[in-house]
Design a protein around this motif. Sequence first.
Motif, PDB file in Angstrom:
ATOM      1  N   VAL A  15      12.659  10.503  31.388  1.00  0.00           N
ATOM      2  CA  VAL A  15      13.464   9.430  30.800  1.00  0.00           C
ATOM      3  C   VAL A  15      12.828   8.980  29.493  1.00  0.00           C
ATOM      4  O   VAL A  15      11.619   8.750  29.427  1.00  0.00           O
ATOM      5  N   LEU A  16      13.655   8.877  28.442  1.00  0.00           N
ATOM      6  CA  LEU A  16      13.177   8.374  27.146  1.00  0.00           C
ATOM      7  C   LEU A  16      13.788   6.992  26.914  1.00  0.00           C
ATOM      8  O   LEU A  16      15.005   6.822  27.038  1.00  0.00           O
ATOM      9  N   ILE A  17      12.921   6.002  26.617  1.00  0.00           N
ATOM     10  CA  ILE A  17      13.413   4.642  26.383  1.00  0.00           C
ATOM     11  C   ILE A  17      13.194   4.261  24.916  1.00  0.00           C
ATOM     12  O   ILE A  17      12.062   4.200  24.435  1.00  0.00           O
ATOM     13  N   PHE A  18      14.306   3.998  24.216  1.00  0.00           N
ATOM     14  CA  PHE A  18      14.268   3.467  22.843  1.00  0.00           C
ATOM     15  C   PHE A  18      14.051   1.967  22.931  1.00  0.00           C
ATOM     16  O   PHE A  18      14.725   1.296  23.698  1.00  0.00           O
ATOM     17  N   GLY A  19      13.166   1.406  22.099  1.00  0.00           N
ATOM     18  CA  GLY A  19      12.947  -0.037  22.141  1.00  0.00           C
ATOM     19  C   GLY A  19      12.148  -0.422  23.374  1.00  0.00           C
ATOM     20  O   GLY A  19      12.375  -1.465  23.986  1.00  0.00           O
ATOM     21  N   ALA A  20      11.168   0.422  23.717  1.00  0.00           N
ATOM     22  CA  ALA A  20      10.420   0.256  24.967  1.00  0.00           C
ATOM     23  C   ALA A  20       9.595  -1.030  25.023  1.00  0.00           C
ATOM     24  O   ALA A  20       9.150  -1.436  26.094  1.00  0.00           O
ATOM     25  N   SER A  21       9.382  -1.674  23.862  1.00  0.00           N
ATOM     26  CA  SER A  21       8.564  -2.890  23.854  1.00  0.00           C
ATOM     27  C   SER A  21       9.398  -4.166  23.843  1.00  0.00           C
ATOM     28  O   SER A  21       8.855  -5.263  23.840  1.00  0.00           O
ATOM     29  N   GLY A  22      10.720  -4.047  23.860  1.00  0.00           N
ATOM     30  CA  GLY A  22      11.577  -5.242  23.846  1.00  0.00           C
ATOM     31  C   GLY A  22      11.810  -5.794  25.239  1.00  0.00           C
ATOM     32  O   GLY A  22      11.167  -5.375  26.207  1.00  0.00           O
ATOM     33  N   SER A  23      12.739  -6.717  25.330  1.00  0.00           N
ATOM     34  CA  SER A  23      13.007  -7.363  26.606  1.00  0.00           C
ATOM     35  C   SER A  23      13.607  -6.382  27.616  1.00  0.00           C
ATOM     36  O   SER A  23      13.062  -6.163  28.704  1.00  0.00           O
ATOM     37  N   LEU A  42       9.520   4.809  23.217  1.00  0.00           N
ATOM     38  CA  LEU A  42       9.511   4.808  21.748  1.00  0.00           C
ATOM     39  C   LEU A  42       9.261   3.395  21.269  1.00  0.00           C
ATOM     40  O   LEU A  42       9.983   2.461  21.654  1.00  0.00           O
ATOM     41  N   CYS A  43       8.249   3.217  20.428  1.00  0.00           N
ATOM     42  CA  CYS A  43       7.972   1.885  19.872  1.00  0.00           C
ATOM     43  C   CYS A  43       7.138   2.067  18.612  1.00  0.00           C
ATOM     44  O   CYS A  43       6.812   3.197  18.241  1.00  0.00           O
ATOM     45  N   SER A  44       6.788   0.951  17.966  1.00  0.00           N
ATOM     46  CA  SER A  44       5.987   1.076  16.745  1.00  0.00           C
ATOM     47  C   SER A  44       4.497   1.034  17.103  1.00  0.00           C
ATOM     48  O   SER A  44       4.127   0.745  18.249  1.00  0.00           O
ATOM     49  N   THR A  45       3.656   1.289  16.109  1.00  0.00           N
ATOM     50  CA  THR A  45       2.211   1.482  16.329  1.00  0.00           C
ATOM     51  C   THR A  45       1.572   0.365  17.151  1.00  0.00           C
ATOM     52  O   THR A  45       0.835   0.633  18.106  1.00  0.00           O
ATOM     53  N   VAL A  59       3.955   7.967  24.819  1.00  0.00           N
ATOM     54  CA  VAL A  59       4.537   7.010  23.888  1.00  0.00           C
ATOM     55  C   VAL A  59       4.693   7.710  22.537  1.00  0.00           C
ATOM     56  O   VAL A  59       3.843   8.508  22.155  1.00  0.00           O
ATOM     57  N   ILE A  60       5.792   7.414  21.872  1.00  0.00           N
ATOM     58  CA  ILE A  60       6.021   8.006  20.553  1.00  0.00           C
ATOM     59  C   ILE A  60       6.197   6.869  19.555  1.00  0.00           C
ATOM     60  O   ILE A  60       6.983   5.940  19.797  1.00  0.00           O
ATOM     61  N   ASP A  61       5.440   6.933  18.471  1.00  0.00           N
ATOM     62  CA  ASP A  61       5.506   5.905  17.433  1.00  0.00           C
ATOM     63  C   ASP A  61       6.659   6.259  16.495  1.00  0.00           C
ATOM     64  O   ASP A  61       6.556   7.213  15.713  1.00  0.00           O
ATOM     65  N   TYR A  62       7.753   5.477  16.595  1.00  0.00           N
ATOM     66  CA  TYR A  62       8.940   5.844  15.807  1.00  0.00           C
ATOM     67  C   TYR A  62       8.730   5.654  14.306  1.00  0.00           C
ATOM     68  O   TYR A  62       9.506   6.158  13.503  1.00  0.00           O
ATOM     69  N   THR A  63       7.658   4.940  13.919  1.00  0.00           N
ATOM     70  CA  THR A  63       7.394   4.774  12.482  1.00  0.00           C
ATOM     71  C   THR A  63       6.692   6.001  11.901  1.00  0.00           C
ATOM     72  O   THR A  63       6.588   6.148  10.692  1.00  0.00           O
ATOM     73  N   LYS A  64       6.189   6.866  12.798  1.00  0.00           N
ATOM     74  CA  LYS A  64       5.430   8.019  12.306  1.00  0.00           C
ATOM     75  C   LYS A  64       6.065   9.359  12.644  1.00  0.00           C
ATOM     76  O   LYS A  64       5.831  10.345  11.979  1.00  0.00           O
ATOM     77  N   GLU A  65       6.816   9.413  13.769  1.00  0.00           N
ATOM     78  CA  GLU A  65       7.396  10.708  14.124  1.00  0.00           C
ATOM     79  C   GLU A  65       8.801  10.578  14.687  1.00  0.00           C
ATOM     80  O   GLU A  65       9.179   9.526  15.192  1.00  0.00           O
ATOM     81  N   ASP A  66       9.518  11.685  14.591  1.00  0.00           N
ATOM     82  CA  ASP A  66      10.878  11.746  15.096  1.00  0.00           C
ATOM     83  C   ASP A  66      10.813  12.400  16.484  1.00  0.00           C
ATOM     84  O   ASP A  66      10.386  13.553  16.601  1.00  0.00           O
TER      85      ASP A  66
END
Length: 180
Positions: A15-23, A42-45, A59-66
């Motif tokens: 499972v891939l979650i976009f906005g993993a650090s939000g509510s 997926l979240c930022s650094t 975890v994937i840093d969306y500010t650095k990689e696609d």
Amino acid sequence: MHFLKKANIKSGQKVLIFGASGSVGTSAVQLARYFGAEVTGLCSTSNLDLVKSLGAIKVIDYTKEDFSNHSEYYDIIFDTVGKSSISGCLKSLKKEGIYLHSVVTPALSIRMRLTSIMTGKVLLGGTLTPKAEDLIYLKELVEKGELKPIIDRRYPLEQIVEAHKYVDKGHKNGDVVIIV
Ligand SMILES: NC(=O)c1ccc[n+]([C@@H]2O[C@H](COP(=O)([O-])OP(=O)(O)OC[C@H]3O[C@@H](n4cnc5c(N)ncnc54)[C@H](OP(=O)(O)O)[C@@H]3O)[C@@H](O)[C@H]2O)c1
């Protein structure tokens, strides 16, 4: 939980979650892990450690990689913040995979339906209806330590305007609480 249940999440799924650090995202990561899924967030650094601590295996840093360059294929891709591109996500979905979206506008809803017809993929959105039994279930998970509410900031009711301004920046971690 509404969205993950809608996708019939199963143990062992990727499972891939976009906005993993939000509510919605911090809950989605923890619930997907609780249901036995292998979660990528997926979240930022600055939020990588938080998302890992919630149970994401990757975890994937969306500010650095696609993420779509990773050659990983997912059973479920859940966009909790409305930041994904449908075409990018469909490339990374398994054949029977499901795309979930919790921020669906009328225009996006039509696009999702058309995409579903044209590609044969399942794209699900909509608005949840809170149910008492779900809340009781979530309360039990919190009591068992399986679900940790992430609280970013607390504001007294008198500072509701400041609270909204902070939330509207779109980068809070977990929830903002208003104390009444
Ligand atoms: N359909 C429904 O029934 C339903 C129910 C509840 C909520 N919603 C909707 O769901 C949405 C999310 O609500 P929320 O409160 O969970 O949001 P939120 O907490 O405000 O989301 C903030 C998070 O989004 C992340 N983010 C921002 N841009 C991103 C990007 N490009 N890629 C990945 N992550 C990104 C931020 O991480 P970084 O700081 O690391 O960028 C931040 O942690 C809202 O639009 C809400 O209305 C819908």
